[in-house]
Design a protein around this motif. Structure first.
Motif, short mmCIF file in Angstrom:
data_model
loop_
_atom_site.label_atom_id
_atom_site.label_comp_id
_atom_site.label_asym_id
_atom_site.label_seq_id
_atom_site.Cartn_x
_atom_site.Cartn_y
_atom_site.Cartn_z
N THR A 87 -66.81 8.73 -32.94
CA THR A 87 -67.09 9.96 -32.21
C THR A 87 -67.96 10.88 -33.06
N THR A 88 -68.05 12.13 -32.67
CA THR A 88 -68.96 13.06 -33.34
C THR A 88 -68.31 13.72 -34.55
N LEU A 89 -67.49 14.73 -34.32
CA LEU A 89 -66.87 15.47 -35.42
C LEU A 89 -65.43 15.03 -35.65
N VAL A 114 -59.93 5.86 -35.05
CA VAL A 114 -60.91 6.81 -34.51
C VAL A 114 -61.61 7.47 -35.70
N TYR A 115 -62.95 7.48 -35.68
CA TYR A 115 -63.73 7.95 -36.82
C TYR A 115 -64.83 8.91 -36.37
N GLY A 116 -65.03 9.97 -37.13
CA GLY A 116 -66.11 10.90 -36.88
C GLY A 116 -67.33 10.54 -37.72
N CYS A 117 -68.51 10.91 -37.20
CA CYS A 117 -69.73 10.63 -37.99
C CYS A 117 -70.42 11.93 -38.41
N VAL A 142 -74.32 6.32 -37.09
CA VAL A 142 -73.34 5.74 -36.17
C VAL A 142 -73.09 4.28 -36.52
N VAL A 143 -74.16 3.55 -36.84
CA VAL A 143 -74.02 2.14 -37.22
C VAL A 143 -73.18 2.02 -38.50
N ASP A 150 -62.54 -5.85 -32.75
CA ASP A 150 -63.50 -6.73 -32.08
C ASP A 150 -64.54 -5.95 -31.28
N VAL A 151 -64.26 -4.69 -30.98
CA VAL A 151 -65.08 -3.90 -30.06
C VAL A 151 -65.21 -2.49 -30.61
N LEU A 152 -66.35 -1.85 -30.32
CA LEU A 152 -66.57 -0.46 -30.71
C LEU A 152 -66.76 0.38 -29.45
N VAL A 153 -66.15 1.55 -29.44
CA VAL A 153 -66.32 2.52 -28.36
C VAL A 153 -67.05 3.73 -28.92
N LEU A 154 -68.11 4.16 -28.23
CA LEU A 154 -68.82 5.38 -28.63
C LEU A 154 -68.15 6.57 -27.96
#
Length: 253
Positions: A115-117, A140-143, A160-161, A174-178
């Motif tokens: 996610t963003t923040l 869950v991770y912020g960038c 993001v990558v 196995d999967v990434l959610v933006l």
């Protein structure tokens, strides 16, 4: 079929980006429009801003009901106002976090969210606990990119990558959610760089709404999602006093 995608913030440029993502997946014969409220925050990155966005969302749903809209997408990863919108709309209403997490759970044993923040991570974890089985969402991770900077930061894709790669390795996902509607245009490129399915909630929610309408399914008005009882509102909410709310849950003509 008429689907309305609601960007809960007031930034028109983001609404345009969201519309492109939704239009890419609608089927022939489906009419789609993307709107944002005239009132509310420019972006949503706190509980306060989520709360302030809800009257604008409900105004757009009410307008959609008068225009004969068949279903709605709430295009903010916090899914603000989702339950309230379901009380007003005859057709289905789907949030993008809800759709993305359900889709991701179908594609692998576990998924991670980027996610963003960092301050929005708690809300994403709450929604994951509601929508999917516990082990499905593994992190869950912020960038560290504010929503309104997504279109202006030249390093956004690389960041993001990088966060996504670290998340997949740490969580063994196995999967990434933006985790932001403003990231919708990054989905294909992030997937190509990481070699895993990457889910954009805007596209997923649009397809889910389209499918539910095609199946003739709608939110049940039997108990919790029945139309709220008519009552008087005062002050700046006076315009939300609607004696005909109960009629909105009636079967369509």
């Amino acid at each position: 079929m008429h689907i309305r995608v609601i960007n809960p913030n007031t930034t028109a440029a983001m609404t345009e980006k969201i519309e492109l993502s939704a239009r890419a997946v609608v089927g022939p014969g489906t009419r789609l429009d993307a709107v944002n409220p005239a009132m509310g925050p420019a972006s949503i990155e706190s509980h306060y801003e989520e709360a302030l966005s809800v009257p604008g969302i409900l105004t757009e749903v009410a307008a959609g009901e008068r225009a004969g809209v068949d279903g709605y997408v709430i295009a903010c990863f916090g899914d603000p106002g989702l339950d309230a919108a379901r009380e007003l709309a005859v057709g289905p209403v789907v949030g993008i976090a809800e759709a993305a997490m359900h889709a991701a759970a179908l594609l692998g044993r576990g998924f991670s969210v980027v996610t963003t923040l960092d301050r929005t991570r708690g809300r994403a974890r709450e929604l994951a606990a509601r929508y999917v089985a516990g082990p499905a969402c593994r992190g869950v991770y912020g960038c560290a990119i504010p929503v309104l900077e997504l279109d202006h930061d030249p390093d956004v894709l690389d960041r993001v990558v990088a966060v996504g790669r670290a998340a997949l390795e740490r969580d063994d996902s196995d999967v990434l959610v933006l985790g932001c509607a403003g990231m919708a245009d990054l989905c294909t490129r992030v997937s190509a760089r990481l070699g895993v399915p990457v889910v954009d909630g805007v596209a997923a929610a649009t397809v889910f709404v389209q499918s539910l309408v095609t199946l003739g399914l709608r939110t049940s008005p039997r108990t919790e999602y029945a139309a709220p009882p008519p009552k008087h509102h005062t002050g700046i909410l006076a315009g939300f006093t609607r004696p005909d709310l109960a009629a909105w849950s009636a079967e369509p003509d």
